[in-house]
Design an enzyme around this catalytic site. Structure first.
Site, mmCIF file in Angstrom:
data_model
loop_
_atom_site.group_PDB
_atom_site.id
_atom_site.type_symbol
_atom_site.label_atom_id
_atom_site.label_comp_id
_atom_site.label_asym_id
_atom_site.label_seq_id
_atom_site.Cartn_x
_atom_site.Cartn_y
_atom_site.Cartn_z
ATOM 1 N N ASP A 154 47.680 9.810 -11.273
ATOM 2 C CA ASP A 154 46.646 8.956 -11.864
ATOM 3 C C ASP A 154 47.070 8.526 -13.270
ATOM 4 O O ASP A 154 47.822 9.257 -13.944
ATOM 5 C CB ASP A 154 45.318 9.715 -11.958
ATOM 6 C CG ASP A 154 44.672 9.911 -10.589
ATOM 7 O OD1 ASP A 154 45.056 9.205 -9.647
ATOM 8 O OD2 ASP A 154 43.777 10.777 -10.475
ATOM 9 N N TYR A 177 49.907 21.864 -10.791
ATOM 10 C CA TYR A 177 49.163 21.184 -11.842
ATOM 11 C C TYR A 177 48.479 22.181 -12.772
ATOM 12 O O TYR A 177 48.088 23.269 -12.345
ATOM 13 C CB TYR A 177 48.059 20.304 -11.242
ATOM 14 C CG TYR A 177 48.516 19.193 -10.352
ATOM 15 C CD1 TYR A 177 48.799 17.925 -10.869
ATOM 16 C CD2 TYR A 177 48.651 19.383 -8.979
ATOM 17 C CE1 TYR A 177 49.211 16.885 -10.045
ATOM 18 C CE2 TYR A 177 49.060 18.342 -8.143
ATOM 19 C CZ TYR A 177 49.337 17.104 -8.685
ATOM 20 O OH TYR A 177 49.738 16.090 -7.865
ATOM 21 N N ASP A 221 36.759 12.002 -13.255
ATOM 22 C CA ASP A 221 37.532 12.355 -14.439
ATOM 23 C C ASP A 221 36.918 11.685 -15.659
ATOM 24 O O ASP A 221 35.929 10.941 -15.550
ATOM 25 C CB ASP A 221 39.024 12.024 -14.271
ATOM 26 C CG ASP A 221 39.287 10.529 -14.061
ATOM 27 O OD1 ASP A 221 38.530 9.709 -14.616
ATOM 28 O OD2 ASP A 221 40.241 10.182 -13.353
ATOM 29 N N ARG A 243 41.074 16.465 -9.046
ATOM 30 C CA ARG A 243 39.790 16.160 -9.691
ATOM 31 C C ARG A 243 38.626 16.451 -8.746
ATOM 32 O O ARG A 243 37.571 16.937 -9.164
ATOM 33 C CB ARG A 243 39.767 14.717 -10.188
ATOM 34 C CG ARG A 243 40.149 13.660 -9.199
ATOM 35 C CD ARG A 243 40.457 12.333 -9.910
ATOM 36 N NE ARG A 243 41.288 11.473 -9.113
ATOM 37 C CZ ARG A 243 40.834 10.464 -8.383
ATOM 38 N NH1 ARG A 243 39.543 10.198 -8.353
ATOM 39 N NH2 ARG A 243 41.657 9.725 -7.695
#
Length: 298
Positions: free
Chosen positions: A38, A66, A80, A173
């Protein structure tokens, strides 16, 4: 130029933006990336150059790692911090409640993809529909979570940090919000950093600024990873010079003559003199090396 460059993607860049920058810096027309990030996310983005672009759809290692930071107590339309807040909750979670919720997701679960994603429904990208204010039904998909750890929790600020090692197609997310929902709250992502992708780590990466400096100084080669590195986890098959020529000419080779097991599945093919040549599959019924994707000139 053939090989792999790993870029530490900056925030506020799409993955395509980074590929375009790399093409411009290196004056390289053929380039692609492995695994979209993203725009707000940073971290490992492998860029495949020249013949290495053939890797993009056959990478054997689909694991990614991550570090995700999230804010509890609210939800946004994008899940987000780039989105608009759509919901606020007064619930305040304890670390114990969050850890208990986390346990339900270990190993994996069925995840509903977010509307702000590149998945296509009826020929349209979900994010295009979302921008038009349209929401459509999305089927839940199984996602694998190989590792899920709570790295930090601030009860006063209601923030937390997760370390996630997951398989392909996982939306971190969405995961953060799903965990929060199970605990009785909501959450949106405030930062995301990818630390590993397809076996490449931050230690392999250059920033775009470092790449620019190295290109100007003619010092790219020492950071250009060989294409075979993407297939380091596959069994190796080695060919003689004669066999390497036969492979290039499209001849199917006998597993028995190569002295390798026919149940090995996909293999990385190397020449004793030429180095990495191809990725292929050993067919147990025919006993032949088939489905060859060459990374060398015929």
């Amino acid at each position: 130029m053939d090989g792999i460059l790993c870029i530490d993607k900056p925030g506020d860049h799409t993955s395509f933006d980074v590929v375009a920058r790399v093409r411009g810096i290196l004056k390289q027309r053929k380039a692609g990336h492995g695994g979209t990030l993203d725009p707000m996310a940073t971290g490992v983005l492998p860029i495949f150059l020249g013949t290495a672009t053939k890797c993009c759809d056959i990478l054997p290692n689909d694991r990614k790692c991550y570090l995700a930071e999230a804010q509890l107590g609210a939800a946004t339309d994008t899940q987000d911090c780039t989105g608009t807040i759509t919901e606020r909750l007064e619930t305040r979670l304890t670390e114990k409640a969050l850890r208990e919720a986390l346990g339900a997701f270990e190993g994996g679960y069925r995840q509903q993809p977010p509307m702000y994603s590149a998945i296509q429904v009826g020929g349209q990208r979900l994010y295009d529909l979302a921008r038009q204010g349209v929401e459509v039904k999305r089927e839940k998909r199984a996602v694998l979570l190989h590792r899920l750890e709570l790295r930090a929790f601030d009860e006063e600020k209601q923030t937390f940090t997760l370390e996630v090692e997951c398989g392909k197609g996982t939306y971190v997310r969405t995961l953060c919000d799903d965990i929060a929902r199970r605990a009785g709250s909501a959450a949106y992502l405030t930062a995301l950093r990818r630390t590993m992708s397809a076996g490449f780590t931050l230690a392999d990466c250059l920033t775009l600024e470092e790449l620019t400096e190295r290109a100007a100084a003619g010092k790219i080669e020492d950071k250009l990873l060989p294409t075979g590195r993407a297939f380091g986890g596959l069994p190796r098959v080695y060919l003689s010079p004669k066999q390497a020529v036969m492979l290039r000419n499209g001849v199917k080779l006998s597993a028995e003559k190569l002295k390798c097991q026919t149940d090995a599945g996909k293999v990385a093919v190397y020449g004793w003199q030429e180095g990495f040549l191809a990725v292929a599959e050993l067919n147990p019924s025919s006993g032949l090396l088939e489905g060859v994707k060459l990374f060398c000139a015929r």
